[in-house]
Each structure stands twice: as C-alpha cells, then as structure tokens.
Scaffold this motif. Structure first.
Motif, short mmCIF file in Angstrom:
data_model
loop_
_atom_site.label_atom_id
_atom_site.label_comp_id
_atom_site.label_asym_id
_atom_site.label_seq_id
_atom_site.Cartn_x
_atom_site.Cartn_y
_atom_site.Cartn_z
N ARG A 9 0.84 -1.19 0.00
CA ARG A 9 0.00 0.00 0.00
C ARG A 9 0.87 1.24 0.00
O ARG A 9 1.64 1.48 0.94
CB ARG A 9 -0.91 -0.02 1.23
CG ARG A 9 -1.95 -1.13 1.14
CD ARG A 9 -2.52 -1.54 2.48
NE ARG A 9 -2.74 -0.41 3.38
CZ ARG A 9 -2.91 -0.55 4.69
NH1 ARG A 9 -2.86 -1.76 5.24
NH2 ARG A 9 -3.11 0.50 5.45
N LEU A 10 0.79 2.03 -1.05
CA LEU A 10 1.70 3.16 -1.22
C LEU A 10 1.57 4.19 -0.10
O LEU A 10 2.55 4.88 0.22
CB LEU A 10 1.44 3.82 -2.58
CG LEU A 10 1.73 2.96 -3.81
CD1 LEU A 10 1.47 3.76 -5.08
CD2 LEU A 10 3.17 2.45 -3.79
N GLU A 11 0.40 4.30 0.50
CA GLU A 11 0.21 5.35 1.51
C GLU A 11 1.07 5.13 2.76
O GLU A 11 1.30 6.07 3.53
CB GLU A 11 -1.26 5.47 1.90
CG GLU A 11 -1.85 4.26 2.59
CD GLU A 11 -2.49 3.29 1.60
OE1 GLU A 11 -3.34 2.48 2.03
OE2 GLU A 11 -2.13 3.36 0.40
N TRP A 68 4.09 4.75 2.88
CA TRP A 68 5.38 5.41 2.68
C TRP A 68 5.23 6.93 2.70
O TRP A 68 6.22 7.65 2.50
CB TRP A 68 6.00 4.95 1.36
CG TRP A 68 6.15 3.46 1.31
CD1 TRP A 68 5.38 2.57 0.63
CD2 TRP A 68 7.13 2.69 2.01
NE1 TRP A 68 5.81 1.29 0.85
CE2 TRP A 68 6.89 1.33 1.68
CE3 TRP A 68 8.19 2.99 2.86
CZ2 TRP A 68 7.66 0.28 2.19
CZ3 TRP A 68 8.95 1.95 3.36
CH2 TRP A 68 8.69 0.63 3.03
N ASP A 69 4.02 7.42 2.98
CA ASP A 69 3.79 8.86 3.07
C ASP A 69 3.98 9.33 4.51
O ASP A 69 4.28 8.54 5.42
CB ASP A 69 2.37 9.19 2.61
CG ASP A 69 2.19 8.97 1.11
OD1 ASP A 69 3.20 9.01 0.39
OD2 ASP A 69 1.03 8.75 0.70
N TRP A 70 3.72 10.62 4.72
CA TRP A 70 3.70 11.16 6.07
C TRP A 70 2.58 10.49 6.87
O TRP A 70 1.55 10.10 6.33
CB TRP A 70 3.42 12.66 6.04
CG TRP A 70 4.62 13.48 5.62
CD1 TRP A 70 5.18 13.54 4.39
CD2 TRP A 70 5.37 14.34 6.45
NE1 TRP A 70 6.24 14.38 4.37
CE2 TRP A 70 6.40 14.90 5.65
CE3 TRP A 70 5.32 14.71 7.79
CZ2 TRP A 70 7.34 15.80 6.14
CZ3 TRP A 70 6.24 15.63 8.27
CH2 TRP A 70 7.24 16.15 7.46
N ALA A 71 2.82 10.38 8.19
CA ALA A 71 1.79 9.85 9.09
C ALA A 71 1.45 10.92 10.12
O ALA A 71 2.23 11.85 10.33
CB ALA A 71 2.30 8.60 9.78
N SER A 119 7.14 5.80 11.56
CA SER A 119 6.88 5.15 10.28
C SER A 119 5.48 4.52 10.23
O SER A 119 5.13 3.70 11.08
CB SER A 119 7.92 4.06 10.03
OG SER A 119 7.50 3.17 9.03
N ALA A 120 4.70 4.92 9.25
CA ALA A 120 3.36 4.35 9.09
C ALA A 120 3.44 2.86 8.79
O ALA A 120 2.56 2.10 9.19
CB ALA A 120 2.62 5.08 7.97
#
Length: 465
Positions: free
Chosen positions: A136-138, A140-143, A341-342
C-alpha cells in the motif's frame, strides 16, 4: 639484591602463543588444549589460564563447542584527545547500561538477553503483515504526528473506560517514550523517584536529561508505600517511575493492597506516576492485574511497549497521558521525530489484532514457564548458593542473591570468560545497592542451553578465590 621471582607458567605460555599469533590470519583456529599440552609439556590448567589471558587482551576468541580462534585485529586508534578538552568532563549516563543493549557475542550463551529467542517471536506474523502492508503506497507517506488512529485505538481499548485514542501518542520504542515523558514532566535538575532496583535504561535516560534519580526500596510486593511517602516529602519530587508488573530485574508484582496505597501517596504529593508496562502479556502464572493507568488515567502516564511479545525489531510503543501532560508529550514528539513510520505502525496493528495473537501469547507464556522451571532446577543442582530473590510468575528474569562476600562484577566477568552472558546486579540500582545480585534471563535459550549455561557458570565460579 633479592632475585626476581619467576613468572607463572601460564604467563610464559601466553607470551609464546602471542608471538605465534602474529603470523596467523584473523579467524585462524588455534590447536586444541590437548595439542597445546603435548606441544609445550604443560598442564591443561596452564593452557586454559594462558588462553583466558589472551582472551582478556582481545587477541583470541573462544567459541564454545568449536575452539579458539585468532581475533580480528583492531585498527589503529585515532587521537581524539582534542575532543575530550572541547567536550569537558561529564558523567556518562550509559555507564553499565550499554552492555544490556548489545546481543551476546557469537558462541556465548545469552543468559543476560532480555528478549525471548527467535523461536518465540511473532516473526511469521510480522513477515506476513509486512508483505500485506508494504504493497500500500500510503504507508510510505507522512503519518499523523500522534500516530495512526487504528493503533492508538488498540492501546486505548486495552486500558478501557476513561481513555480514548486522543490520549495516546505513538513513539519509536519504549526508550524514546521514556525520554519524552521525563522531559515533559520534570525540569532539568529536579529529582525523580524510582523503585529500587529498577530498569537501568530508565535511570540512564533520567540522568542524561539532568534529572536526579532517587531510589525508593521495593520488596517482593513492589515498592513500599511508606518509603515512597517519605521520599516524596524529603525530595520534593513530582514524578515516580515504576514497573508494577514483573519489575525488571526483581520480578516483583505490585500487590493489590499496595496499588491503591501507592496511588494515594502520589495523589497526596501532587505528583505523576510513570508506569512502564513492558511485561504485559508475559504473565504465565495467575492473572495479571490491570495497569495502574486503568485505575487513575489522569494521574498515571502509561508507557506501553510491544517488542517483548512480538520481536525486538518492531520498535513501536505508546504513551497514554491526559490533560496538559499529554499535550506536552505530543508537542515534544513532533520536535523529536515528526512521526513514526506508518509502515511499522500498520504492521503493529496487524500483528496485535491478528486472530492468531492469543495463540501466540499462550505458546510464549507456556514456554517461558518451562524455561523458568528448567533454570531454577539447574541452579538448584549446580549453584544452590545462588538464591532466587523470588520465584517470578511472568516475564523473563531471575534475580539471584549472591552469597555474602561475593562480588557481582567479578562473578559476571568470570561468567563471560566461560562463555556465559550474565549481568551484575549493581547496575540495576539507582543509588547504593542493597545487596549483591546477579540478573539471569531464561528467555533467550531453550532448556538445553540453560543447562549448559548454568553448568559453565558453576564451573567458572568453582575457581573463585
């Protein structure tokens, strides 16, 4: 002029062997003890003493069951004297603690490691969760700075009524949580009460922040409320750190009678409790009492690690705090890390809510009990003079009282030379030790490893004197 006394035979042999080591490559295997006895015409005792001397000098490495090998050569040290002048003198807050954080060297039996071995971790669950989540690409985004709502809800749900996900802050492990909590609750230079003995990592964090740990003695029922009250009155402290469930290293569980008494003392002092609930899920006899935070969520700042029941590398923990204390903690975490890290948070949610979680905990608890019983039996047979301070009902430690006159650091050193990792009790006291102890872990090796480790420890201590 008096003649110089001759050097002991093992010193002479060590010098001869040292000369030969220079011609050997690192990792080369030395002749066996029997071969060295035949080659040099000395006794096995002399050979073993010479090898121990070379081991202490860092020239050889003993790998139990395999042999003795030439150690890796250390590179030349740079001159950092200028840094000592620039930095000035400072008491190292990690003194005596660093070794606790380092895995045992290859070939050493890890009777000091605080984590269950790999066979008892949730690695399969973590691997499966990571494969699912990482696609899931999200992740690797900001959390969110406070942590994912899903993970915060899991923690709030454990504590029950009076706690919501808004009170929960996710951190990258328990050490980071303790650092944030102590900074939020206590100003530099102020005292912090700590049950004694206690987890050295908490003591080190407090000292690194300029705080002054004040020991409060604990017995088999946990910290003593009468001495806690006296310590608050004398010190003026506004923070008390404790581990009410299976305290590290003693294994003490705060008794039902004392739980309310401790909270009354803290309330009367206008202070906070910092509760480190590292052993939640590790109780294997009886029922684990609920956290203190479930009784007084406004008074108790709750630190909830997960790695002991999952895996050391799942560096995710939570802090639960209400009111202005919670706001301070959340603000400091933004400055320290921005966010956790998400990916790790999502993996933690997956593992902690998995249908297999209960079965994993049951298997872990049953095996820890089996290993505790094995360690106690081997100690009874091989080292009856090392008496358990109490029989633990959970977690991973035995807190062993040493006979009068024994030195815990020397015992630990002898054990290390014999290929056994254990830790001296003195490093677990925020102040003066109340006795001489040894902390031994039964979690990192199976019963057959416990037998071998305790046998080696017994052999090493027979030569004490």
């Amino acid at each position: 002029m008096a003649s110089r006394s001759p050097q002991p035979a093992h010193h002479l042999l060590a010098q001869q062997l040292k000369e030969q080591l220079r011609a050997l490559e690192p990792g080369s295997r030395l002749p066996t003890v029997r071969e060295l006895v035949a080659r040099y015409g000395v006794s096995p005792v002399t050979v073993n003493k010479a090898l121990s001397q070379l081991t202490q000098q860092g020239l050889v490495v003993v790998r139990p069951g395999s042999g003795t090998y030439v150690a890796e050569r250390r590179p030349a040290q740079e001159d950092y004297g200028w840094q000592e002048v620039a930095l000035g003198q400072r008491l190292d807050p990690t003194a005596g603690i660093r070794d606790l954080m380092v895995p045992a060297k290859a070939g050493m039996i890890p009777l000091g490691e605080a984590y269950p071995d790999r066979s008892l971790t949730a690695l399969k669950e973590i691997q499966a969760a990571t494969r699912r989540v990482a696609r899931r690409l999200e992740v690797w985004d900001w959390a969110p700075a406070e942590g994912l709502e899903s993970l915060r809800s899991v923690v709030a749900g454990e504590l029950g009524a009076g706690v919501t996900s808004r009170d929960v802050q996710i951190t990258p492990g328990a050490q980071a949580a303790l650092s944030t909590v102590f900074r939020a609750l206590a100003a530099p230079g102020s005292p912090v009460l700590m049950e004694s003995p206690t987890y050295p990592g908490a003591v080190g964090v407090a000292r690194s922040l300029g705080l002054h740990p004040v020991p409060v003695p604990a017995d088999a029922e946990g910290v003593r409320p009468d001495l806690l009250q006296e310590a608050f009155a004398k010190s003026g402290a506004r923070v008390f750190y404790c581990q009410p469930l299976h305290a590290n290293p003693s294994g003490a569980v705060l008794s039902p009678e004392r739980r309310r008494a401790v909270l009354r003392v803290v309330e009367a002092a206008g202070a906070f409790v910092v509760e480190n609930d590292y052993a939640r899920g590790l109780t294997f006899e009886g029922e684990a009492p609920p956290p203190l935070a479930a009784l007084e969520p406004a008074r108790v700042v709750y630190v909830r690690p997960f790695s002991k029941t999952t895996a050391p590398g799942l560096r995710v923990a939570a802090v639960v705090a209400k009111g202005p204390a919670g706001s301070r903690i959340r603000s400091l975490r933004v400055l320290d890390d921005h966010f956790v890290s998400a990916l790790l948070q999502e993996v933690a949610v997956d593992v902690l809510t998995s249908p297999s979680r209960r079965a994993h905990l049951q298997r872990l608890q049953a095996e820890l009990r089996r290993r505790r019983d094995s360690a106690l039996e081997h100690l009874r047979q091989a080292l009856p003079q090392l008496r358990p301070w109490r029989i633990p009902t959970g977690s991973v430690f035995l807190w062993l009282r040493l006979p009068e006159g024994w030195d815990d650091a020397e015992v630990s050193r002898r054990a290390m030379l014999a290929g056994v990792q254990v830790f001296p009790g003195r490093i677990f006291f925020p102040g003066e030790p109340s006795g001489t102890f040894l902390r031994l872990s039964y979690a990192a090796v199976p019963p057959e490893g416990l037998e071998e480790g305790i046998h080696r420890l017994a052999e090493a201590l027979r030569a004490r004197g």
